[in-house]
Motif scaffolding. Structure first.
Motif, PDB file in Angstrom:
ATOM      1  N   GLY A 360       0.905  -1.294   0.056  1.00 37.78           N
ATOM      2  CA  GLY A 360      -0.072  -0.031  -0.067  1.00 37.78           C
ATOM      3  C   GLY A 360       0.881   1.273  -0.216  1.00 37.78           C
ATOM      4  N   ALA A 361       2.155   1.114  -0.237  1.00 32.86           N
ATOM      5  CA  ALA A 361       3.027   2.202  -0.111  1.00 32.86           C
ATOM      6  C   ALA A 361       2.659   3.305  -1.355  1.00 32.86           C
ATOM      7  N   LEU A 362       2.747   2.777  -2.467  1.00 31.12           N
ATOM      8  CA  LEU A 362       2.371   3.286  -3.457  1.00 31.12           C
ATOM      9  C   LEU A 362       0.922   4.073  -3.683  1.00 31.12           C
ATOM     10  N   SER A 363       0.018   3.327  -3.226  1.00 29.03           N
ATOM     11  CA  SER A 363      -1.162   3.818  -3.201  1.00 29.03           C
ATOM     12  C   SER A 363      -1.267   4.804  -2.335  1.00 29.03           C
ATOM     13  N   GLY A 364      -0.717   4.829  -1.110  1.00 26.83           N
ATOM     14  CA  GLY A 364      -0.675   5.658   0.016  1.00 26.83           C
ATOM     15  C   GLY A 364       0.060   7.109  -0.530  1.00 26.83           C
ATOM     16  N   ARG A 365       1.098   7.109  -1.259  1.00 30.64           N
ATOM     17  CA  ARG A 365       1.795   8.276  -1.646  1.00 30.64           C
ATOM     18  C   ARG A 365       0.887   8.967  -2.727  1.00 30.64           C
ATOM     19  N   TYR A 366       0.113   8.013  -3.727  1.00 30.48           N
ATOM     20  CA  TYR A 366      -0.651   8.922  -4.425  1.00 30.48           C
ATOM     21  C   TYR A 366      -1.838   9.468  -4.097  1.00 30.48           C
ATOM     22  N   ARG A 367      -2.489   8.997  -2.848  1.00 29.76           N
ATOM     23  CA  ARG A 367      -3.349   9.761  -2.170  1.00 29.76           C
ATOM     24  C   ARG A 367      -2.842  10.851  -1.506  1.00 29.76           C
ATOM     25  N   LEU A 368      -1.458  10.700  -1.020  1.00 29.26           N
ATOM     26  CA  LEU A 368      -0.943  12.183  -0.516  1.00 29.26           C
ATOM     27  C   LEU A 368      -0.676  12.991  -1.330  1.00 29.26           C
ATOM     28  N   ALA A 369      -0.407  12.618  -2.613  1.00 28.54           N
ATOM     29  CA  ALA A 369      -0.089  13.498  -3.707  1.00 28.54           C
ATOM     30  C   ALA A 369      -1.241  14.396  -4.252  1.00 28.54           C
ATOM     31  N   ARG A 370      -2.399  13.396  -4.454  1.00 27.19           N
ATOM     32  CA  ARG A 370      -3.581  13.953  -4.808  1.00 27.19           C
ATOM     33  C   ARG A 370      -4.048  14.871  -3.783  1.00 27.19           C
ATOM     34  N   GLY A 371      -4.226  14.698  -2.259  1.00 24.33           N
ATOM     35  CA  GLY A 371      -4.735  15.292  -1.328  1.00 24.33           C
ATOM     36  C   GLY A 371      -3.881  16.795  -1.530  1.00 24.33           C
ATOM     37  N   GLY A 372      -2.472  16.896  -1.708  1.00 21.33           N
ATOM     38  CA  GLY A 372      -1.732  17.928  -1.874  1.00 21.33           C
ATOM     39  C   GLY A 372      -2.056  19.025  -3.004  1.00 21.33           C
ATOM     40  N   TYR A 373      -2.467  18.304  -4.016  1.00 19.28           N
ATOM     41  CA  TYR A 373      -3.130  19.029  -5.387  1.00 19.28           C
ATOM     42  C   TYR A 373      -4.407  19.728  -4.870  1.00 19.28           C
ATOM     43  N   ASP A 374      -5.119  18.679  -4.129  1.00 14.94           N
ATOM     44  CA  ASP A 374      -6.597  19.528  -3.958  1.00 14.94           C
ATOM     45  C   ASP A 374      -6.271  20.602  -3.162  1.00 14.94           C
ATOM     46  N   THR A 375      -5.498  20.573  -2.063  1.00 12.31           N
ATOM     47  CA  THR A 375      -5.113  21.616  -0.997  1.00 12.31           C
ATOM     48  C   THR A 375      -4.442  22.985  -1.650  1.00 12.31           C
ATOM     49  N   MET A 376      -3.650  22.580  -3.018  1.00 12.79           N
ATOM     50  CA  MET A 376      -3.007  23.739  -3.576  1.00 12.79           C
ATOM     51  C   MET A 376      -4.062  24.594  -4.558  1.00 12.79           C
ATOM     52  N   VAL A 377      -5.114  23.776  -4.974  1.00 14.08           N
ATOM     53  CA  VAL A 377      -6.189  24.385  -5.684  1.00 14.08           C
ATOM     54  C   VAL A 377      -7.032  25.179  -4.936  1.00 14.08           C
TER      55      VAL A 377
END
Length: 484
Positions: A360-377
């Protein structure tokens, strides 16, 4: 019929299969949030402009005060906030340089020289082993290149590039905020000094009134009540003088802190009187063009771009890495034979690294990156909405401040005339001290009101220049458009 498979066919099949698996690996997090550029928000009625030009970069020089120009330059040079922003630029540039290295081949060199003796009791026939202590030498050159077929490292480089550009915009925002705070503090110091003049004159008038009442009491024309009241008013005037003097000292201390110096730097600083300043022109496209004119919006947009590439990098991390490597070198028994024919050796090949199970490491990193994108928007949209509000508020404040200053000047003229008449009537015995005190208090209030109203007009001009970006323009490779 042969049952052997070509290595190239097997490799291709592996890549196709891994790509399919990787494509299914990234979790579905739903649609991405949308950016809300200034052009999508209604602001034409609140922000009406007619000028063709935006404020100049060093906008404070328009006030024609060399002392102020020097203070702003000194603040930018000595401010810890600006120094911190510059340090963040260096950090971002370091990350950018590191990301760029992932797209280039890595080359390394190795070399060694040693004296060794082989054991005769390790299972190798003694006749095949060199006798006694022997010297050995080795020189080698190795290289490795990640092919980045899927563009994962290119996405990381693009993210680092946008982050570096965001750091530059952040530094410009720090300079803009600092410059506007220095100018506002400088003008406010001028306001307090003007108030001090009024309060000093008021104290002299209160003391004069107390003296006059005292004379009338001595002559039997008044009793102790107006005398006590006039003395109390004189004491209150002294309180106001002391309180305003404290505000002057604190304002000087605050201004020194903005300059990045100790409080002694501004102990004797005195701004010149400013009768009026030119009104800040409002560009015709002030609403929709803020995206490329305010460093905070540009910074937010660059961070959105960086986060977007971060999501791309995280998604492509599910795909296999393919790299090429090679090694060539010289090795010999006896350093003197290192460059003899036959001492060379080497290898070359390709490698595939496929993430099959990562817990689940890659999935977790993807969720983290997507959450960061949503925050920046969300942060970008907040910056745009706030910027439009600041411009609209600054325009409203400027209009109101101008009207208030005109009315304050009119009130001051009328109140001064009324006070003069009341004082004359009191001296002639035609009115009471209460009438004089009332007129005098009104005159004081209107004089202070006129001072505050005048400097409120100056402050509104500073706020408008800051809201319009202070002459900043995005000069990065990708210009901001009304739809970004």
């Amino acid at each position: 019929m042969s049952t052997k498979f070509s290595p190239r066919v097997a490799t291709a099949a592996l890549l196709i299969a891994s790509s399919s698996l990787a494509g299914c690996g990234a979790p579905d997090l739903g649609p991405r949030p949308e950016l809300r550029p200034p052009s999508t928000l209604d602001s034409a009625a609140s922000i009406q402009g007619t000028a063709a030009e935006w404020p100049q970069e060093r906008w404070w020089t328009a006030y024609g005060d060399p002392q102020l120009d020097g203070l702003v330059d000194e603040a930018i040079k000595g401010s810890p906030d600006v120094a911190t922003a510059l340090a963040r630029i260096r950090q971002a540039q370091g990350a950018l340089e590191s990301s760029r290295a992932a797209l280039l081949p890595s080359i390394g060199g190795q070399g060694s020289a040693s004296v060794e003796k082989q054991s005769y009791n390790n299972g190798t026939p003694v006749a095949a082993l060199p006798k006694g202590w022997k010297d050995y030498g080795m020189l080698a050159l190795s290289a490795n290149l990640n092919l980045d077929i899927w563009g994962k490292n290119r996405a990381l480089l693009a993210a680092a590039t946008s982050a570096a550009e965001a750091a530059v915009a952040d530094e410009r925002q720090a300079e803009l905020v600092l410059a506007s705070e220095v100018v506002s503090s400088y003008f406010d110091l001028g306001r307090l000094l003007e108030r001090q003049k009024v309060l000093d004159e008021t104290l002299a008038a209160r003391e004069g009134s107390a003296k006059l009442v005292g004379q009338r009491v001595t002559q039997g024309l008044d009793n102790q009540s107006p005398l006590r009241q006039s003395n109390a008013e004189a004491a209150r005037a002294r309180i106001d003088v002391a309180a305003n003097r404290e505000q002057i000292e604190k304002r000087r201390h605050a201004l020194a802190a903005l300059l990045g110096t100790g409080p002694d730097r501004t102990l004797t600083l005195t701004p010149p009187s400013i009768a009026t300043i030119a009104a800040t022109p409002v560009p015709a496209d002030a609403g929709i063009a803020l995206a490329g004119r305010r460093p905070d919006i540009v910074m937010s947009r660059k961070l959105v771009q960086a986060a977007d590439k971060g999501v791309e990098y995280a998604k492509k991390s599910f795909l296999p890495d393919i790299s090429l490597s090679g090694l060539i070198g010289l090795s010999s028994l006896g350093i003197s034979h290192l460059f003899d024919g036959g001492s060379d050796y080497g290898s070359a090949g390709a490698a595939v690294s496929l993430p099959i199970f990562q817990g689940g490491a890659l999935s977790g990193r993807y969720r983290l990156a997507r959450g960061g994108y949503d925050t920046m928007v969300a942060s970008y949209n907040k910056s745009v909405i706030g910027a439009l509000q600041e411009v609209a508020d600054a325009l409203s404040t400027r209009t109101s401040a101008g009207e208030q200053e005109r009315h304050a000047l009119e009130a001051r003229t009328e109140a001064n005339a009324a006070y003069g008449l009341a004082l004359q009537r009191y001296k002639g015995g035609l009115s009471t001290y209460i009438d004089v005190l009332s007129a005098e208090t009104t005159a004081l209030d209107t004089r202070l009101g006129a001072v505050d109203a005048h400097f409120a007009t100056l402050a509104s001009e500073v706020a408008l220049k800051r809201a319009l970006g202070g002459g900043y323009a995005d000069d990065s490779a990708k210009k901001a458009t009304p739809d970004e």
